[in-house]
Design a protein around this motif. Structure first.
Motif: not given
Length: 294
Positions: A133-137, A142-143, A202-203, A208-209
């Protein structure tokens, strides 16, 4: 063995018990126990006959330790330590340490006997999942204007409120979900490390979102790490000093958490307004040659 079988039989037939617990049963089964001599192991290892009372150090209550953070009565390696209290705060649960200082010693005994082979596969899977998850974020940023808005949106204020609720719940879920998915009986050091890793991963999704600043979102995680260090500090003279140190840390940390929360809500509102009006500005901007034609 005959005495044990007879005690089981007395339980089955419902022997009178003053308090309904094990101590009341033992007191009723051995009514003259207080009149028996104290047991002391013979130095030459000979076998003793008769009934004896065990010294206090052979079965200790953990609360004796918490008051002074040391044993004030003899407690040898053959002692039995009981942990009274709430059922959800027993030493075999990873979150009980460092709230209960003796929890780490309990897990050390388990590591030397049973081990953690049953929990380790789940721990490894969750660790890889959180690292993914950390790597994907980090790779995908995304905006909100791309994910949540269209040019035909009319009710921007309602959408902003909905997104604000989603953002708040996503941050809360980042700190709640890892707590419940970690195996309950894993070692406390592994449990807390995995919890902090999961909360951070998860944060990052919410950060990022919703284009949020990292420090206010992660401030609860930093506060949890700090209180763990305060509770696990081995240099307290007694339990009262330890309790005062924890209270002092909470007193000093609470304003920082509150300021971070206010900062987070302010940044969230600014981010939503900026992303909400961006499509409208794009729509209202006339073409480059529009003024030249008219």
């Amino acid at each position: 063995m005959e005495v044990f079988k007879d005690m089981v039989h007395e339980l089955e037939i419902g022997r009178d018990n003053p308090d309904g617990a094990d101590q009341g049963f033992i007191g009723s089964y051995f009514p003259d126990l207080l009149d028996q001599p104290m047991f002391h192991p013979p130095p030459n290892g000979t076998k003793l006959d008769g009934r004896y009372r065990l010294p206090l150090g052979y079965q200790m209550d953990a609360t004796y330790y918490y008051l002074r953070l040391r044993w004030s009565v003899p407690c040898g390696p053959n002692s039995v330590i009981t942990f009274p209290g709430a059922s959800w705060l027993k030493p075999w649960y990873w979150w009980s340490w460092p709230v209960l200082p003796l929890g780490i010693q309990w897990h050390e005994q388990r590591r030397q006997t049973l081990g953690y082979g049953a929990e380790m596969p789940v721990v490894l899977i969750q660790s890889v999942f959180y690292l993914g998850i950390m790597a994907m974020t980090r790779l995908a940023r995304p905006t909100l204007s791309k994910l949540c808005y269209r040019r035909a949106d009319k009710n921007i204020s309602t959408l902003q409120i909905g997104l604000k609720v989603i953002a708040i719940w996503s941050i809360l879920a980042a700190y709640i979900v890892p707590f419940f998915v970690i195996p309950h009986t894993v070692h406390p050091l592994l449990g807390w490390s995995l919890y902090l890793l999961g909360a951070f991963a998860l944060s990052c999704i919410a950060i990022n979102a919703f284009l949020l600043p990292m420090l206010p979102v992660l401030m609860p995680c930093i506060g949890i790490f700090g209180v763990l260090l305060v509770m696990a500090c081995p240099w307290y003279s007694n339990g009262v000093v330890r309790g005062l140190a924890i209270f002092g840390y909470a007193f000093c940390c609470s304003p920082i958490i509150w300021v971070s929360l206010v900062k987070l809500m302010s940044c969230l509102q600014v981010s939503l307004e900026r992303e909400a009006f961006m499509p409208k500005l794009v729509e209202s901007t006339p073409p480059a040659g529009f003024n030249k034609l008219y």
